[in-house]
Write a protein that holds these residues in place. Sequence first.
Motif, PDB file in Angstrom:
ATOM      1  N   CYS A  59       0.832  -1.202   0.000  1.00  0.00           N
ATOM      2  CA  CYS A  59       0.000   0.000   0.000  1.00  0.00           C
ATOM      3  C   CYS A  59       0.865   1.249   0.000  1.00  0.00           C
ATOM      4  O   CYS A  59       0.578   2.225  -0.714  1.00  0.00           O
ATOM      5  N   LEU A  60       1.931   1.241   0.793  1.00  0.00           N
ATOM      6  CA  LEU A  60       2.833   2.383   0.853  1.00  0.00           C
ATOM      7  C   LEU A  60       3.491   2.637  -0.494  1.00  0.00           C
ATOM      8  O   LEU A  60       3.661   3.797  -0.910  1.00  0.00           O
ATOM      9  N   ALA A  61       3.855   1.571  -1.193  1.00  0.00           N
ATOM     10  CA  ALA A  61       4.474   1.709  -2.521  1.00  0.00           C
ATOM     11  C   ALA A  61       3.496   2.343  -3.512  1.00  0.00           C
ATOM     12  O   ALA A  61       3.884   3.201  -4.318  1.00  0.00           O
ATOM     13  N   VAL A  62       2.233   1.938  -3.450  1.00  0.00           N
ATOM     14  CA  VAL A  62       1.224   2.523  -4.338  1.00  0.00           C
ATOM     15  C   VAL A  62       0.997   3.985  -3.989  1.00  0.00           C
ATOM     16  O   VAL A  62       0.881   4.851  -4.874  1.00  0.00           O
ATOM     17  N   MET A  63       0.926   4.291  -2.700  1.00  0.00           N
ATOM     18  CA  MET A  63       0.754   5.683  -2.265  1.00  0.00           C
ATOM     19  C   MET A  63       1.890   6.568  -2.767  1.00  0.00           C
ATOM     20  O   MET A  63       1.663   7.688  -3.243  1.00  0.00           O
ATOM     21  N   TRP A  64       3.111   6.061  -2.675  1.00  0.00           N
ATOM     22  CA  TRP A  64       4.267   6.836  -3.113  1.00  0.00           C
ATOM     23  C   TRP A  64       4.257   7.015  -4.625  1.00  0.00           C
ATOM     24  O   TRP A  64       4.598   8.086  -5.135  1.00  0.00           O
ATOM     25  N   ALA A  65       3.858   5.981  -5.355  1.00  0.00           N
ATOM     26  CA  ALA A  65       3.779   6.076  -6.817  1.00  0.00           C
ATOM     27  C   ALA A  65       2.761   7.141  -7.226  1.00  0.00           C
ATOM     28  O   ALA A  65       3.010   7.943  -8.135  1.00  0.00           O
ATOM     29  N   ILE A  66       1.617   7.177  -6.558  1.00  0.00           N
ATOM     30  CA  ILE A  66       0.598   8.189  -6.852  1.00  0.00           C
ATOM     31  C   ILE A  66       1.108   9.581  -6.505  1.00  0.00           C
ATOM     32  O   ILE A  66       0.873  10.548  -7.241  1.00  0.00           O
TER      33      ILE A  66
END
Length: 254
Positions: free
Chosen positions: A159-166
Motif C-alpha cells: 500500500c505504501l508503494a502505491v501511495m508513493w507512486a501516486i
Amino acid sequence: MNFYELLKIELTKVKRSKIVPLIFIAPLLVVVSGIANLSSYFTPEYTNAWRAMFIQSALVYAYYLLPFSMIVVCVMIAGREIQNNGILKMLALPVSRYQLSLAKFCILMFYLFLEMVVFLIVFIIAGMIATGMMGITETMPVLYLLKWCVGLFLTMLPCLAVMWAITVLFEKPLLSVGLNMFLVIPGVLFANTPIWVVYPYCYSGYLVSCSLHDYTAADSGAALSLFPFLPCAVLVFGLALTLSVLQFGKKEMR
C-alpha cells in the motif's frame, strides 16, 4: 555519492519537519479511545483482555488511520523537493534520480516502522493501565503483540508503494491526497470480497480482520493464507515501486 550518504541527506531533510509529531497522533487516538471504550466491560475474571484490546484498537487503525497518516507523510516528503525547486538542485548533483527515489521510499518505510513502534508502545502503556485499574492479572502476550505489529508493517508495504507512486505521478498535493484517500475509504468493502488480494489498501485491515475471526470463532481457520496473497502483494509492491522510481524527476530532466 553512495546510497548510504543519500539516505543520510534525505533523513536530514525531514528531521526538522512535523512528521515525527504526526505519527504519534493516529496511535494515540485509536489506542486510548479503543481501550477506554472496551475497558468498561472488563472484570477481574475477564480472559484474553489483551487480545480484545488489540483487535479493538487495530481494526480502525489498520483500515483507516494508518493509511491516512502515511498519505500525509508521503506528501510531506515529496513536498520538501517541490519547495524552492529543490528537486532541480538535487538532480543537478552527481546522483541518480532512481537512487534518489529509492532513498525517499526508504525514509517512508522508516517512518512506517517508527509509527508501528509508537503504536506498540502506546498500546502496551494504555493496556497496562486498563488491566491494572480493572484488576486483571492476565500476562501480557508480548509475542502475540509483536507478531501482529510486524504483520501490520509488512502488509502495509505494498500500500505504501502505491501511495508513493501516486504521489510521484501527481505533482499537486491535493490530487495525490484526494486520490489516495478515495482508495483507502472502500478498503473495508474490498476486504470482504474475493478480490481483496489485488487491493493493497485493505491488506493491513484484512490481517486484523483475520485476528478478529480467530478471536471470536471456535476454530482458527481465518489465518491469512500466503497464497495467493504473497505473490499478489509482491507483484503490487514491485510494480508500484518500479513506476515511482522511473517517473521520479522525469519531468524535471526534460
